[in-house]
Design a protein around this motif. Sequence first.
Motif, short mmCIF file in Angstrom:
data_model
loop_
_atom_site.label_atom_id
_atom_site.label_comp_id
_atom_site.label_asym_id
_atom_site.label_seq_id
_atom_site.Cartn_x
_atom_site.Cartn_y
_atom_site.Cartn_z
N ILE A 23 -27.32 -4.12 -4.65
CA ILE A 23 -26.12 -4.19 -5.47
C ILE A 23 -26.12 -2.99 -6.42
O ILE A 23 -27.07 -2.79 -7.18
CB ILE A 23 -26.05 -5.48 -6.30
N PHE A 24 -25.05 -2.20 -6.34
CA PHE A 24 -24.85 -1.15 -7.33
C PHE A 24 -24.02 -1.79 -8.43
O PHE A 24 -22.94 -2.33 -8.17
CB PHE A 24 -24.14 0.06 -6.71
N SER A 25 -24.52 -1.73 -9.65
CA SER A 25 -24.01 -2.55 -10.73
C SER A 25 -23.92 -1.74 -12.02
O SER A 25 -24.37 -0.61 -12.09
CB SER A 25 -24.99 -3.73 -10.90
N MET A 31 -18.27 -8.81 -13.73
CA MET A 31 -18.15 -9.01 -12.28
C MET A 31 -19.50 -8.75 -11.60
O MET A 31 -19.88 -9.47 -10.67
CB MET A 31 -17.11 -8.06 -11.69
N CYS A 32 -20.20 -7.74 -12.07
CA CYS A 32 -21.52 -7.41 -11.52
C CYS A 32 -22.48 -8.57 -11.79
O CYS A 32 -23.23 -8.98 -10.91
CB CYS A 32 -22.06 -6.14 -12.17
N LEU A 75 -17.43 -0.97 -9.18
CA LEU A 75 -18.59 -1.83 -9.33
C LEU A 75 -18.20 -3.30 -9.50
O LEU A 75 -17.18 -3.58 -10.10
CB LEU A 75 -19.42 -1.38 -10.54
N PRO A 76 -18.98 -4.24 -8.98
CA PRO A 76 -20.20 -4.03 -8.20
C PRO A 76 -19.89 -3.67 -6.76
O PRO A 76 -18.85 -4.04 -6.24
CB PRO A 76 -20.86 -5.41 -8.26
N VAL A 77 -20.82 -2.93 -6.15
CA VAL A 77 -20.70 -2.63 -4.72
C VAL A 77 -21.95 -3.19 -4.05
O VAL A 77 -23.06 -2.95 -4.49
CB VAL A 77 -20.58 -1.12 -4.46
#
Length: 112
Positions: A23-25, A31-32, A75-77
């Motif tokens: 997870i890119f946060s 949301m992340c 983000l998040p991705v």
Amino acid sequence: CGGGRQDPLERVARLASGSAVVIFSSSTCCMCHAVKRLFCGMGVNPTVYELDQDPRGKEIERALSRLLGGAGSALPVVFIGGRLIGAMDKVMASHISGTLVPLLKEAGALWL
């Protein structure tokens, strides 16, 4: 070609394929936080990169935004098994439709 700086997209690909769930946060993004809670609640231990705490985080965030089609802050991705799943909406949609758990199992993130 001379060493120097790695292309942000290559860096994303390398980081994303490093664990079953990545997870890119941003540490301040609600949301992340929700997406991390979702995975932890399922018994998945994601690798999380807090881009606001990375000196090259903005660069990575721009690369992620490009991967997602340039829709502002992305983000998040989430990546599962090195594959881009997408932002919060895509993760929730696959969770609701029941496709998230099989993806997690296939990536070795869930054994149930």
